[in-house]
Design a protein around this motif. Sequence first.
Motif, short mmCIF file in Angstrom:
data_model
loop_
_atom_site.label_atom_id
_atom_site.label_comp_id
_atom_site.label_asym_id
_atom_site.label_seq_id
_atom_site.Cartn_x
_atom_site.Cartn_y
_atom_site.Cartn_z
N GLN A 1 -40.21 -13.00 -8.77
CA GLN A 1 -39.55 -12.51 -9.98
C GLN A 1 -38.09 -12.92 -10.03
OE1 GLN A 1 -40.98 -11.11 -12.68
NE2 GLN A 1 -38.93 -11.40 -13.55
N ALA A 2 -37.41 -12.87 -8.89
CA ALA A 2 -36.00 -13.26 -8.84
C ALA A 2 -35.84 -14.74 -9.18
CB ALA A 2 -35.42 -12.95 -7.46
N ARG A 3 -36.72 -15.59 -8.66
CA ARG A 3 -36.63 -17.02 -8.94
C ARG A 3 -36.93 -17.31 -10.42
NH1 ARG A 3 -37.22 -20.64 -4.24
NH2 ARG A 3 -37.22 -19.40 -2.34
N ARG A 4 -37.91 -16.65 -10.96
CA ARG A 4 -38.23 -16.85 -12.38
C ARG A 4 -37.07 -16.41 -13.27
NH1 ARG A 4 -43.73 -15.93 -15.03
NH2 ARG A 4 -45.05 -17.52 -14.10
N SER A 5 -36.47 -15.28 -12.95
CA SER A 5 -35.34 -14.78 -13.74
C SER A 5 -34.16 -15.73 -13.69
CB SER A 5 -34.92 -13.38 -13.25
OG SER A 5 -35.96 -12.45 -13.43
N PHE A 6 -33.91 -16.28 -12.51
CA PHE A 6 -32.79 -17.22 -12.37
C PHE A 6 -33.04 -18.46 -13.22
CE2 PHE A 6 -30.73 -20.84 -10.26
CZ PHE A 6 -29.41 -20.41 -10.33
N LEU A 7 -34.27 -18.98 -13.21
CA LEU A 7 -34.60 -20.16 -14.02
C LEU A 7 -34.39 -19.86 -15.50
CD1 LEU A 7 -35.74 -22.99 -14.48
CD2 LEU A 7 -38.05 -22.02 -14.27
N THR A 8 -34.85 -18.71 -15.97
CA THR A 8 -34.71 -18.34 -17.38
C THR A 8 -33.24 -18.25 -17.77
OG1 THR A 8 -36.81 -17.15 -17.35
CG2 THR A 8 -35.26 -16.60 -19.11
N THR A 9 -32.45 -17.58 -16.92
CA THR A 9 -31.02 -17.41 -17.21
C THR A 9 -30.30 -18.74 -17.23
OG1 THR A 9 -31.06 -15.20 -16.21
CG2 THR A 9 -28.91 -16.26 -16.45
N PHE A 10 -30.60 -19.59 -16.25
CA PHE A 10 -29.94 -20.89 -16.16
C PHE A 10 -30.28 -21.74 -17.38
CE2 PHE A 10 -29.28 -25.25 -15.02
CZ PHE A 10 -28.19 -25.24 -14.16
N ALA A 11 -31.56 -21.74 -17.78
CA ALA A 11 -31.99 -22.58 -18.90
C ALA A 11 -31.36 -22.15 -20.22
CB ALA A 11 -33.51 -22.56 -19.01
N LYS A 12 -31.05 -20.86 -20.37
CA LYS A 12 -30.38 -20.39 -21.58
C LYS A 12 -28.94 -20.90 -21.64
CE LYS A 12 -33.02 -16.13 -22.38
NZ LYS A 12 -32.98 -14.64 -22.37
N ALA A 13 -28.29 -20.96 -20.49
CA ALA A 13 -26.89 -21.40 -20.45
C ALA A 13 -26.75 -22.92 -20.39
CB ALA A 13 -26.18 -20.77 -19.25
N HIS A 14 -27.75 -23.59 -19.81
CA HIS A 14 -27.68 -25.05 -19.62
C HIS A 14 -29.04 -25.63 -19.99
CE1 HIS A 14 -24.10 -24.12 -17.24
NE2 HIS A 14 -24.84 -23.23 -16.60
N PRO A 15 -29.19 -26.14 -21.21
CA PRO A 15 -30.51 -26.60 -21.67
C PRO A 15 -31.19 -27.55 -20.69
CG PRO A 15 -28.92 -26.63 -23.47
CD PRO A 15 -28.15 -26.32 -22.22
N LEU A 16 -32.47 -27.29 -20.45
CA LEU A 16 -33.28 -28.09 -19.54
C LEU A 16 -34.47 -28.66 -20.29
CD1 LEU A 16 -33.36 -25.62 -16.50
CD2 LEU A 16 -32.08 -27.77 -16.61
N PRO A 17 -34.96 -29.84 -19.90
CA PRO A 17 -36.16 -30.39 -20.55
C PRO A 17 -37.33 -29.43 -20.42
CG PRO A 17 -35.09 -32.05 -19.17
CD PRO A 17 -34.41 -30.75 -18.87
N ALA A 18 -38.13 -29.32 -21.47
CA ALA A 18 -39.25 -28.38 -21.47
C ALA A 18 -40.23 -28.67 -20.34
CB ALA A 18 -39.96 -28.44 -22.82
N ASP A 19 -40.50 -29.97 -20.09
CA ASP A 19 -41.42 -30.32 -19.01
C ASP A 19 -40.86 -29.88 -17.66
OD1 ASP A 19 -43.12 -31.37 -20.84
OD2 ASP A 19 -42.75 -33.48 -20.33
N PHE A 20 -39.55 -30.00 -17.50
CA PHE A 20 -38.93 -29.60 -16.25
C PHE A 20 -39.08 -28.09 -16.04
CE2 PHE A 20 -35.24 -28.05 -13.87
CZ PHE A 20 -35.28 -28.84 -12.74
N VAL A 21 -38.83 -27.30 -17.08
CA VAL A 21 -38.97 -25.85 -16.97
C VAL A 21 -40.41 -25.47 -16.65
CG1 VAL A 21 -38.80 -23.66 -18.22
CG2 VAL A 21 -37.02 -25.40 -18.48
N ARG A 22 -41.34 -26.15 -17.32
CA ARG A 22 -42.77 -25.87 -17.05
C ARG A 22 -43.11 -26.15 -15.60
NH1 ARG A 22 -46.99 -30.25 -18.75
NH2 ARG A 22 -45.91 -31.10 -16.94
N ASP A 23 -42.67 -27.31 -15.08
CA ASP A 23 -43.00 -27.68 -13.71
C ASP A 23 -42.30 -26.79 -12.69
OD1 ASP A 23 -44.66 -29.63 -14.64
OD2 ASP A 23 -43.28 -31.30 -14.24
N ARG A 24 -41.05 -26.38 -12.99
CA ARG A 24 -40.35 -25.50 -12.04
C ARG A 24 -40.99 -24.11 -12.02
NH1 ARG A 24 -39.25 -29.63 -11.81
NH2 ARG A 24 -40.74 -29.37 -10.12
N THR A 25 -41.44 -23.66 -13.17
CA THR A 25 -42.15 -22.37 -13.20
C THR A 25 -43.41 -22.44 -12.35
OG1 THR A 25 -41.29 -21.91 -15.41
CG2 THR A 25 -43.20 -20.64 -14.69
N LEU A 26 -44.14 -23.56 -12.49
CA LEU A 26 -45.33 -23.73 -11.68
C LEU A 26 -44.97 -23.80 -10.20
CD1 LEU A 26 -48.40 -24.23 -11.56
CD2 LEU A 26 -47.90 -26.69 -11.73
#
Length: 468
Positions: free
Chosen positions: A157-182
Amino acid sequence: MLLALPALAMGAALRLLPAPPATATLSGHLAHAPAGDSIRLEYHQHLYHQRVRTVLSPTGDFKVTVPDLKGITGITFSYAGQRTSLYLAPGDDVRMTLDFPSFDESLQYTGRGANASNYMAQALWKFEFSPARAPRPASTARPTLAQMRQEADDNRQARRSFLTTFAKAHPLPADFVRDRTLDIDLTWAHRLLLHSGGYPSPPASYFDFLQQLPLKTFDQYLGDRGLNGNMAVMNFLTNYNYRLAPSGKLSTDPAEARRHYAQAQADFGPSTAALDRAMYQFYSWKLDTDLDGVLAAYPTFRTHNHDSTMARDLRVLIGRQLAVKVGNPAPAFALLNHEGQKVSLAELRGKVIYLDFWGTWCGPCMQEMPASNELRKKFEGRDVAFVYISVRDKEDKWQQVLAAEHLTGPNSIHLRSPEGDDVANRYQVTGYPTYWLIGRDGRIITRSAPRPSEGQKAVAAITAELAR
């Protein structure tokens, strides 16, 4: 004079133009970095392992063009024993800066395409390397499966929250977010699978967490022949074995293999590449320690497997393991000793052989050598030969270590397996040091003899064989 081309001809001309190169640029400055090494980048594209090198200038600067990118690509950067993961896509122009003594803490990226690499650097520092991470409370009690599950859930949960927060502040490619979530989810599942291996009989409900993973769509993450795909998926498939055999032991009852396949088909689907890869990894992983169980399961594997290459590879691996099965004659070899004389296994018939596969480059091997010398001295004058086969060593380094560490003696035979020699492969050596016992008749007694540092246990094993 310029001539106008008809629209149709111009379209044809444009189609003949080569596609723009799929390259990216990585530059950077490594403050206080030691000199004498090269910047190395490694990444996979389809079945090919790509490597790029460049030099670090005297002032700590570098610049390199990274070719053959098919999209946003994970890349391993290494220099002088330090490494990190970054991401580049075609057209990126990324600059890396860091202070080498504080490698992970100070790592930063700027430029076009830097956000993905900054996320990786910050996530690794936050969740893997930072001394501020909360340590596990000291306790003599073994944590329960429920406690370990809660710890893994909290980390996920902590890792997922960090990814979400980071992506809001610093746009990331959608495929990258999908793969990092996986990746986050598979790291979580991998941890839970490993936990199950520490408990002989976890309840069946323990593995319900697998239902949260997209197992039935894993094929999209695998490369050709199920190789070189998403590394987190590949690692998960390798460790899926804990789902099938949490106790670690296979039965020689063929019905067990059918139960394994029924479970794996329920998880991955009845005919997917991920299923084939998971079962191939499972049985090949068990070969070292459970050959009879794999032999019992092989007809079921052959019936259900859809990949002819995997079927061939597993058949070859089984054949190699049968060649070094306990009770079979040890594979023959003839190598030069430290004095330049050829020594063959056949010449040692009539002696008990304590065989040590090692290398001067192997820290644990060198740590065992003082105890090995003591063990050897206990059997001087008896029918025991201590045979040391050095693997992947250059002759000058090997000779130097033998002399400096006083490793030679009356009942020791030091041999070197040169580069390209397959003695270690024929003995199916996968780790170093590895110790074998071979009987007077040349047959294998054990492929996992006690280490010299185990003292009396090693003495007893050799003594028992001498008494036969």
